[in-house]
Design a protein around this motif. Sequence first.
Motif, PDB file in Angstrom:
ATOM      1  N   SER A  34      -1.259   2.898  -6.539  1.00  0.00           N
ATOM      2  CA  SER A  34      -0.235   3.670  -5.848  1.00  0.00           C
ATOM      3  C   SER A  34       1.041   2.872  -5.696  1.00  0.00           C
ATOM      4  N   GLY A  35       2.093   3.560  -5.374  1.00  0.00           N
ATOM      5  CA  GLY A  35       3.378   2.923  -5.127  1.00  0.00           C
ATOM      6  C   GLY A  35       3.335   1.964  -3.957  1.00  0.00           C
ATOM      7  N   MET A  36       2.502   2.246  -2.961  1.00  0.00           N
ATOM      8  CA  MET A  36       2.392   1.361  -1.802  1.00  0.00           C
ATOM      9  C   MET A  36       1.773   0.021  -2.179  1.00  0.00           C
ATOM     10  N   GLU A  37       0.858   0.031  -3.137  1.00  0.00           N
ATOM     11  CA  GLU A  37       0.285  -1.230  -3.601  1.00  0.00           C
ATOM     12  C   GLU A  37       1.342  -2.078  -4.291  1.00  0.00           C
ATOM     13  N   VAL A  38       2.193  -1.436  -5.062  1.00  0.00           N
ATOM     14  CA  VAL A  38       3.287  -2.151  -5.718  1.00  0.00           C
ATOM     15  C   VAL A  38       4.235  -2.711  -4.663  1.00  0.00           C
ATOM     16  N   LEU A  39       4.542  -1.916  -3.657  1.00  0.00           N
ATOM     17  CA  LEU A  39       5.406  -2.360  -2.569  1.00  0.00           C
ATOM     18  C   LEU A  39       4.806  -3.570  -1.855  1.00  0.00           C
ATOM     19  N   GLU A  40       3.509  -3.529  -1.568  1.00  0.00           N
ATOM     20  CA  GLU A  40       2.857  -4.658  -0.894  1.00  0.00           C
ATOM     21  C   GLU A  40       2.914  -5.918  -1.746  1.00  0.00           C
ATOM     22  N   LYS A  41       2.769  -5.771  -3.054  1.00  0.00           N
ATOM     23  CA  LYS A  41       2.882  -6.934  -3.953  1.00  0.00           C
ATOM     24  C   LYS A  41       4.298  -7.500  -3.923  1.00  0.00           C
ATOM     25  N   MET A  42       5.298  -6.623  -3.864  1.00  0.00           N
ATOM     26  CA  MET A  42       6.682  -7.069  -3.792  1.00  0.00           C
ATOM     27  C   MET A  42       6.933  -7.827  -2.489  1.00  0.00           C
ATOM     28  N   ILE A  43       6.416  -7.303  -1.380  1.00  0.00           N
ATOM     29  CA  ILE A  43       6.568  -7.954  -0.078  1.00  0.00           C
ATOM     30  C   ILE A  43       5.920  -9.340  -0.113  1.00  0.00           C
ATOM     31  N   LYS A  44       4.728  -9.425  -0.653  1.00  0.00           N
ATOM     32  CA  LYS A  44       4.027 -10.707  -0.747  1.00  0.00           C
ATOM     33  C   LYS A  44       4.803 -11.688  -1.622  1.00  0.00           C
ATOM     34  N   ALA A  45       5.358 -11.209  -2.733  1.00  0.00           N
ATOM     35  CA  ALA A  45       6.115 -12.075  -3.641  1.00  0.00           C
ATOM     36  C   ALA A  45       7.384 -12.622  -2.989  1.00  0.00           C
ATOM     37  N   GLN A  46       7.900 -11.918  -1.995  1.00  0.00           N
ATOM     38  CA  GLN A  46       9.115 -12.360  -1.311  1.00  0.00           C
ATOM     39  C   GLN A  46       8.810 -13.194  -0.064  1.00  0.00           C
ATOM     40  N   GLY A  47       7.552 -13.596   0.117  1.00  0.00           N
ATOM     41  CA  GLY A  47       7.213 -14.463   1.236  1.00  0.00           C
ATOM     42  C   GLY A  47       6.312 -13.828   2.272  1.00  0.00           C
TER      43      GLY A  47
END
Length: 161
Positions: A34-47
């Motif tokens: 889902s898009g939320m999983e992608v969003l969570e990965k982006m958040i994690k990648a930014q710290g």
Amino acid sequence: MKQFRLIVLLSMSILGSGVISGITTQDGAEKIKSGMEVLEKMIKAQGGREVLSQITDMTTSGTMEMIQMGLSGDLTMYQKEPNKMRMDFEVMGIVISQGYNGEKAWTTNPETGAVEDLSDVESEDFRKQSMGNDSILNPEKYGITYTLEKKELYKLSLIHI
């Protein structure tokens, strides 16, 4: 020269299909649901959520070029949580500022230096641009939803001319 272009095109196609197929195929090792999983990965990648939630203002600066017009200049963008933003462009010694104060978007007229309100449509666009990290961390609070759209792969065939 044609052979070089063909090799580059072929290499990009092979590389692109490998990257895209890893994301879009059902059998991929990292299946994105889902898009939320992608969003969570982006958040994690930014710290992570804690780091992003502590950022209250940001300044970004750089240079820009308008090659067709033969112009270049400096750009500085200031962003303040939760929804304020200002951009300053300096081209040929003239500074043009645009911003959003949390309610309305505005710009400076480069000819007169006067501050002018932007239209409602432009204000809405600036409102969206000025949303800070809180809108990423809590999208539901702002009525934002993220979806992941599937991409279809197409076979490419090379045509010799």
